[in-house]
Design a protein around this motif. Structure first.
Motif, PDB file in Angstrom:
ATOM      1  N   GLU A   3       0.826  -1.207   0.000  1.00  0.00           N
ATOM      2  CA  GLU A   3       0.000   0.000   0.000  1.00  0.00           C
ATOM      3  C   GLU A   3       0.860   1.256   0.000  1.00  0.00           C
ATOM      4  O   GLU A   3       1.848   1.336   0.715  1.00  0.00           O
ATOM      5  N   ARG A   5       0.711   5.823  -0.534  1.00  0.00           N
ATOM      6  CA  ARG A   5      -0.102   7.033  -0.631  1.00  0.00           C
ATOM      7  C   ARG A   5       0.731   8.147  -1.249  1.00  0.00           C
ATOM      8  O   ARG A   5       1.899   8.316  -0.914  1.00  0.00           O
ATOM      9  N   TYR A  35       0.313  11.068   9.351  1.00  0.00           N
ATOM     10  CA  TYR A  35      -0.363   9.865   9.836  1.00  0.00           C
ATOM     11  C   TYR A  35       0.001   8.655   8.977  1.00  0.00           C
ATOM     12  O   TYR A  35       0.371   7.597   9.498  1.00  0.00           O
ATOM     13  N   TRP A  36      -0.091   8.805   7.688  1.00  0.00           N
ATOM     14  CA  TRP A  36       0.182   7.659   6.816  1.00  0.00           C
ATOM     15  C   TRP A  36       1.646   7.260   6.834  1.00  0.00           C
ATOM     16  O   TRP A  36       1.979   6.086   6.668  1.00  0.00           O
ATOM     17  N   ARG A  37       2.524   8.197   7.032  1.00  0.00           N
ATOM     18  CA  ARG A  37       3.940   7.860   7.150  1.00  0.00           C
ATOM     19  C   ARG A  37       4.192   6.918   8.318  1.00  0.00           C
ATOM     20  O   ARG A  37       4.969   5.987   8.219  1.00  0.00           O
ATOM     21  N   ARG A  39       1.975   5.008   9.659  1.00  0.00           N
ATOM     22  CA  ARG A  39       1.204   3.801   9.446  1.00  0.00           C
ATOM     23  C   ARG A  39       1.875   2.888   8.422  1.00  0.00           C
ATOM     24  O   ARG A  39       1.946   1.681   8.612  1.00  0.00           O
ATOM     25  N   LEU A  40       2.376   3.447   7.332  1.00  0.00           N
ATOM     26  CA  LEU A  40       2.913   2.629   6.240  1.00  0.00           C
ATOM     27  C   LEU A  40       4.432   2.667   6.154  1.00  0.00           C
ATOM     28  O   LEU A  40       5.029   1.874   5.445  1.00  0.00           O
ATOM     29  N   VAL A  45       5.076   6.655   1.453  1.00  0.00           N
ATOM     30  CA  VAL A  45       4.249   7.858   1.381  1.00  0.00           C
ATOM     31  C   VAL A  45       5.037   8.992   0.748  1.00  0.00           C
ATOM     32  O   VAL A  45       6.192   9.218   1.096  1.00  0.00           O
ATOM     33  N   GLU A 403      -8.308   8.992   9.023  1.00  0.00           N
ATOM     34  CA  GLU A 403      -8.550   8.465   7.681  1.00  0.00           C
ATOM     35  C   GLU A 403      -9.860   8.986   7.110  1.00  0.00           C
ATOM     36  O   GLU A 403      -9.999   9.180   5.905  1.00  0.00           O
TER      37      GLU A 403
END
Length: 515
Positions: A3, A5, A35-37, A39-40, A45, A403
RNA sequence: GGCGGCGUAGCUCAGUUGGUCAGAGCACGCGGCUCAUAUCCGCGCUGUCGCAGGUUCGAGUCCUGCCGCCGCCA
């Protein structure tokens, strides 16, 4: 999982200085990106912002100051870049549409689109507003020959131009929006987009003859023309990151662009919903690329009840707020006070209220009292294993809200933890227990728990308040870089660890400072 | 002209599919604590949920009309 982003702000048209409204967008995108950094992972990202620097309006603004367009945009673009940096906006790319790499990519796109057969040439005569940089049908003009937006005379212009077939893709776009509920959000904007796509579209004019305007990117198949500014600007989302890794290899860049667009989360204001929901998808399709992942549309930021705009003179320099109130304060305010997607109101009075109530009294004071007690009763040492009974699914709740773009709700969840923690102190009364040495073990356990909560807070706050998060980690004797990542995991503080004495993170504001 | 949204305590606003939803925060009042940034904790306070009808055993929550703001499209 693979995944990824790719998160973008709008590419800001830099004929004016950044204001709180554009900062709001950059900040929302930044919270999302941070946030996505976490998370993933950093490598999955990318976060992009930038400036849109072509077109008539820029050329005229430059002329008005007796500057070459590029000199002018160098200056304006830097203002945006510096403003975002001052607010902690952690973009990986800041793309300028005058960047030669961007221009090369746009030309490649034009070549491909041309080859695909979706561009055609025809003569066009119409009434043109210089400020809107668009033609108007006669019936849309107000008061005879005035532009409905700017109320100034339009010019009759006749010229040959290139057009992009977008009506051809309309059904397909509409289907896509209809079948993918999250594609445009919040939902109100999805409905508006579907409405806009209900009627046939007029093909897009994508060129300007150089004889009239040469401040743009030249068409690779006709050197008498440059691209129309909007058409060029969209591609800033992809151009530089696609070419960054393979400057020489256009095919590789094109494949990379396809990957990036498919995982793109665009953050835009409702003013450019139409360009992004109606025009951008066909533009991508005509270039042979997939559609973006999502459009995240926000509302206006009013100032004291009035629309904030350059013309009404109530624009504020966002960075001045950071300087006046301290880092993260504007960030906290706009994320906590506004509902993403809806119009919101910004006022200094509210900001001070929020600052005192939430930052000084709740967060700052909580950190202060916990660190003070740790110092006084345990010499700054963690002397017990933090309890396992601490809130555990907050991580999940906060994440879900971010999210869903419910930034306000996410912060409310975090503040619930602060309230619970304050309550815990009142219920357990460690400061009373500490008066009797026999209670030492109990006091040490309570403080270990409280310090652990502070550590988790530092982690939860990072996307919203990076500087504050950093400071909290430092006060806790932790490394903001390496320890932040495990903030919300079970890897808590260990006995023997030392924390620092408190400092006032957010001193109360009793009077309005001169901002 | 067509479509849509909004109007809930003094202030800013939450309110899913109709039935403990009449709520949160701030402000205000009283009480408690003293570790803390006169901060924290508990309790209390104000509302005919824009107006008027309707559907229903029951409506901020659905329908109709009206008033007042505001968008989008044309």
């Amino acid at each position: 999982m693979s995944e990824r982003r790719h998160i973008t702000t709008a590419i800001f048209y830099c004929n004016g200085t950044p204001h709180v409204g554009s900062a709001y967008e950059a900040l929302a995108a930044d919270v999302f990106a941070r946030y996505w950094r976490r998370r993933l992972g950093r490598g999955r990202v990318t976060f992009l912002s930038g400036t849109d620097e072509h077109g008539d309006k820029i050329r005229r603004a430059a002329l008005a100051e007796d500057l070459a367009p590029k000199v002018y945009t160098d200056r304006m673009s830097a203002l945006f870049r510096e403003a975002w940096q001052g607010l902690g906006v952690s973009f990986d790319y800041f793309v300028r549409t005058t960047d030669p790499i961007h221009e090369r990519f746009v030309q490649e796109m034009l070549r491909r689109t041309h080859e695909n057969g979706d561009l055609y040439f025809r003569d066009y005569e119409g009434l043109y507003c210089v400020d809107c940089e668009r033609f108007y049908p006669e019936k849309e003009l107000s008061g005879g020959q005035l532009c409905p937006v700017h109320n100034r005379p339009v010019e009759r212009i006749s010229e040959g131009n290139y057009f992009l077939r977008i009506e051809k893709y309309r059904e397909q776009v509409r289907d896509h929006i209809a079948k993918n509920p999250g594609f445009i959000r919040p939902e109100r904007y999805r409905n508006e987009a579907l409405n806009m796509l209900a009627e046939p579209l007029t093909d897009l004019c994508i060129s300007r003859p150089k004889s009239r305007l040469d401040w743009g990117i030249e068409l690779p198949f006709d050197s008498n023309y440059v691209t129309y500014v909007w058409y060029d600007a969209f591609w800033a989302y992809l151009s530089v990151p696609a070419l960054a890794e393979n400057p020489g290899d256009m095919d590789a860049a094109w494949r990379r662009a396809a990957e990036l667009i498919a995982c793109s989360e665009h953050f835009i204001g409702k003013d450019i919903l139409k360009t992004h929901a109606v025009y951008w998808p066909p533009i991508l399709m005509a270039a042979g690329l997939p559609l973006f992942r999502r459009l995240n549309v926000h509302g206006w930021l009013n100032f004291g009840g009035q629309r904030m705009s350059k013309s009404s003179g109530n624009v504020r320099d966002p960075v001045s707020y950071e300087r006046a109130f301290g880092p993260d304060v504007l960030r906290y305010f706009v994320m906590r006070e506004l509902v993403y997607g809806l119009d919101g109101d910004f006022s200094e009075e509210r900001l001070v209220q929020r600052y005192n109530a939430d930052l000084a009294n709740d967060l700052g004071n909580f950190a202060s009292r916990v660190l003070a007690m740790a110092q006084r009763y345990c010499q700054g040492e963690v002397r017990a294993v933090p309890g396992a009974d601490l809130e555990t699914n907050l991580q999940e709740r906060v994440g879900r809200k971010i999210e869903e773009l419910d930034f306000k709700g996410a912060l409310e969840e975090i503040w619930l933890l602060i309230a619970e923690a304050n309550n815990y102190i009142v219920e357990t009364e460690p400061f009373k227990l500490a008066k009797d040495p026999a209670n030492a073990a109990r006091v040490e356990q309570i403080l270990a728990n409280l310090l652990e909560i502070l550590r988790m807070l530092a982690g939860f706050l990072e996307p919203f308040m990076p500087v504050t998060s950093w400071r909290l980690f430092e006060l806790l004797g932790l490394n903001p870089e390496s320890d932040a990542a495990k903030a919300a995991s079970g890897e808590g503080l260990k006995p023997g660890h030392r924390v620092k004495p408190p400092i006032a993170l957010f001193p109360r504001i009793d009077r309005k400072p001169a901002a």
